[in-house]
Design a protein around this motif. Structure first.
Motif, PDB file in Angstrom:
ATOM      1  N   PHE A  17       0.833  -1.209   0.000  1.00 18.25           N
ATOM      2  CA  PHE A  17       0.000   0.000   0.000  1.00 18.25           C
ATOM      3  C   PHE A  17       0.862   1.251   0.000  1.00 18.25           C
ATOM      4  CE2 PHE A  17      -3.803  -2.305   1.856  1.00 18.25           C
ATOM      5  CZ  PHE A  17      -4.513  -2.194   0.691  1.00 18.25           C
ATOM      6  N   TRP A  20       2.243   1.687  -3.607  1.00 16.56           N
ATOM      7  CA  TRP A  20       1.232   2.107  -4.573  1.00 16.56           C
ATOM      8  C   TRP A  20       0.790   3.540  -4.312  1.00 16.56           C
ATOM      9  CZ3 TRP A  20      -3.612   4.035  -4.812  1.00 16.56           C
ATOM     10  CH2 TRP A  20      -4.179   4.033  -6.082  1.00 16.56           C
ATOM     11  N   TYR A  34      -6.348  14.092  -6.095  1.00 19.35           N
ATOM     12  CA  TYR A  34      -6.073  12.671  -6.304  1.00 19.35           C
ATOM     13  C   TYR A  34      -4.828  12.250  -5.534  1.00 19.35           C
ATOM     14  CZ  TYR A  34      -5.358   8.260  -8.628  1.00 19.35           C
ATOM     15  OH  TYR A  34      -5.191   6.931  -8.869  1.00 19.35           O
ATOM     16  N   HIS A  37      -5.771  11.647  -2.040  1.00 14.51           N
ATOM     17  CA  HIS A  37      -6.419  10.341  -1.863  1.00 14.51           C
ATOM     18  C   HIS A  37      -5.383   9.225  -1.770  1.00 14.51           C
ATOM     19  CE1 HIS A  37     -10.580  11.419  -2.290  1.00 14.51           C
ATOM     20  NE2 HIS A  37     -10.343  12.110  -3.363  1.00 14.51           N
ATOM     21  N   VAL A  41      -4.223   6.469   1.187  1.00 16.30           N
ATOM     22  CA  VAL A  41      -4.023   5.027   1.100  1.00 16.30           C
ATOM     23  C   VAL A  41      -2.685   4.640   1.705  1.00 16.30           C
ATOM     24  CG1 VAL A  41      -3.674   3.115  -0.478  1.00 16.30           C
ATOM     25  CG2 VAL A  41      -5.493   4.684  -0.887  1.00 16.30           C
TER      26      VAL A  41
ATOM     27  N   PHE C  72      -8.935  -0.751  -1.908  1.00 12.65           N
ATOM     28  CA  PHE C  72      -8.871  -1.614  -3.092  1.00 12.65           C
ATOM     29  C   PHE C  72      -9.693  -1.027  -4.224  1.00 12.65           C
ATOM     30  CE2 PHE C  72      -7.242  -5.009  -0.351  1.00 12.65           C
ATOM     31  CZ  PHE C  72      -6.183  -5.379  -1.158  1.00 12.65           C
ATOM     32  N   LEU C  74     -10.045   2.103  -4.857  1.00 13.74           N
ATOM     33  CA  LEU C  74      -9.247   3.172  -5.459  1.00 13.74           C
ATOM     34  C   LEU C  74      -8.121   2.589  -6.296  1.00 13.74           C
ATOM     35  CD1 LEU C  74      -9.036   6.223  -5.496  1.00 13.74           C
ATOM     36  CD2 LEU C  74      -7.413   6.082  -3.683  1.00 13.74           C
ATOM     37  N   ILE C  75      -7.561   1.452  -5.873  1.00 15.16           N
ATOM     38  CA  ILE C  75      -6.446   0.852  -6.612  1.00 15.16           C
ATOM     39  C   ILE C  75      -6.923   0.367  -7.981  1.00 15.16           C
ATOM     40  CG2 ILE C  75      -4.985  -1.202  -6.652  1.00 15.16           C
ATOM     41  CD1 ILE C  75      -4.442  -0.758  -3.731  1.00 15.16           C
ATOM     42  N   ILE C  77      -9.172   1.628  -9.900  1.00 14.82           N
ATOM     43  CA  ILE C  77      -9.495   2.683 -10.865  1.00 14.82           C
ATOM     44  C   ILE C  77      -8.209   3.071 -11.573  1.00 14.82           C
ATOM     45  CG2 ILE C  77     -10.236   5.050 -11.129  1.00 14.82           C
ATOM     46  CD1 ILE C  77     -12.103   4.698  -8.854  1.00 14.82           C
ATOM     47  N   PRO C  80      -8.350   7.812 -13.460  1.00 15.85           N
ATOM     48  CA  PRO C  80      -9.171   8.619 -12.552  1.00 15.85           C
ATOM     49  C   PRO C  80      -9.490  10.006 -13.095  1.00 15.85           C
ATOM     50  CG  PRO C  80      -6.900   8.668 -11.874  1.00 15.85           C
ATOM     51  CD  PRO C  80      -6.934   7.812 -13.094  1.00 15.85           C
ATOM     52  N   VAL C 130     -13.343  10.312  -6.509  1.00 19.92           N
ATOM     53  CA  VAL C 130     -12.673   9.954  -7.756  1.00 19.92           C
ATOM     54  C   VAL C 130     -13.582   9.038  -8.548  1.00 19.92           C
ATOM     55  CG1 VAL C 130     -10.689   8.789  -8.733  1.00 19.92           C
ATOM     56  CG2 VAL C 130     -10.429  10.146  -6.704  1.00 19.92           C
TER      57      VAL C 130
END
Lengths: 91, 93, 145
Positions: A17, A20, A34, A37, A41, C72, C74-75, C77, C80, C130
């Motif tokens: 995580f 990413w 974005y 966001h 994560v 998950f 969000l991952i 997508i 975006p 998003v």
């Protein structure tokens, strides 16, 4: 043996995580929202998973790990709200 | 009177995890050097501080040395609070 | 009587954090903790509404599952695009104290898919989410919300 395996698995998921969520901030095409966001994560979810992995490994030190997790969640949420508010005002 | 601190030796996978975390935490430094806006810079810097504090916490727990992990938790709390105050100042301007 | 109960709740909250930070249950430690908790100014604890606060705190316990699920989401997508939506404050947040309003904000901002950026007016949050641009009807979704 089993607890150590579970702990390493949780640490590696948290690390995934982190990776990413941190890579999109190098991209100039995404907006700051974005990026906030994805930083949520990486910094909230990934760090909480890493702390959970440590908690499985050393359960006798739960008070300090719990305080670290609570402060992590609170500070990250408040600062991402404030940064979103600033960039929304300048839009 | 003299107490010796027992320190565990690290295994291979622990070295791998710590060095991977260190490599990931270098990304925000590159991002700070590439960005111009102050709000983005504050966001990246707080992410960098978060990651370094967690590296200290993880390495302290792996070594079995509780003092280092304690300092990691302190850096986590205080550093994030400092970044919060900086972003509040940015909001006021 | 209710005021006394509210005061005890605030004291219990502070003592929990004191015991977590110091991690010891000796008598001197607990006495020092009670003294420090009484020294910190209390604010306007008479305006604290108990029932909405308890409901909001119970809703907060659902957060870890939402957190994993939405990250998950969000991952997956890959393309975006940004969009703002409006979301009503819950009735508990409107009628309760400032703390339950904060908990309402916290629940939305903590999960990765939604980010509160401010108050539109006194009853709606302005929320950033998003969308995936490959889905055809995303424009309709934005409008209908």
């Amino acid at each position: 043996m089993t607890t150590s395996f579970v702990s390493y698995t949780t640490l590696l998921i948290g690390l995934f995580f982190w990776t990413w969520g941190t890579f999109p901030i190098l991209n100039r095409e995404h907006s700051i929202f974005y990026k906030l966001h994805t930083l949520t994560v990486s910094d909230s979810v990934g760090s909480l998973l890493i702390i959970l992995g440590l908690l499985i490994r050393v359960p006798q030190y739960w008070p300090l790990l719990f305080v670290a997790a609570v402060s992590l969640a609170l500070w990250n949420t408040i600062s991402s709200y404030i940064l979103g508010n600033i960039s929304d005002r300048r839009l | 009177m003299t107490e010796t601190i027992k320190v565990d030796h690290l295994e291979g996978i622990q070295y791998i995890i710590i060095y991977l975390m260190l490599l990931v935490s270098l990304i925000p430094v590159i991002a700070i050097s590439r960005s111009k806006e102050t709000t983005e810079r504050i966001a990246y810097a707080s992410s960098f501080g978060n990651k370094l504090a967690l590296i200290i916490l993880v390495s302290g727990v792996f070594r079995g040395d509780w003092m280092i992990a304690c300092i990691g938790a302190f850096i986590l709390i205080v550093g994030d609070a400092g970044m919060l105050i900086l972003s509040l100042l940015e909001m006021r301007i | 009587m209710t005021n006394f109960f509210r005061l005890c709740l605030i004291l219990l909250f502070r003592m929990t954090f004191w015991c977590l930070v110091t991690a010891s249950f000796e008598l001197t430690n607990i006495l020092i903790g009670i003294a420090i908790c009484l020294l910190i100014p209390f604010g306007d604890f008479r305006k604290l509404k108990l029932y909405p606060l308890i409901r909001e705190t119970l809703l907060t316990l659902r957060l870890p599952f939402d957190m994993i699920k939405e990250s998950f989401q969000l991952i997956f997508i890959s393309d975006p695009i940004d969009g703002f939506t409006k979301q009503k404050l819950t009735s508990r947040a409107k009628s309760g104290s400032r703390f339950s309003k904060f908990l309402d904000l916290f629940r939305m901002t903590f999960t990765p898919m939604t980010l509160v950026t401010g108050l539109e007016d006194s009853e709606t949050w302005r929320v950033h989410t998003v969308f995936s641009s490959s889905t055809v009807n995303n424009e309709n979704e934005v409008d209908s919300k």
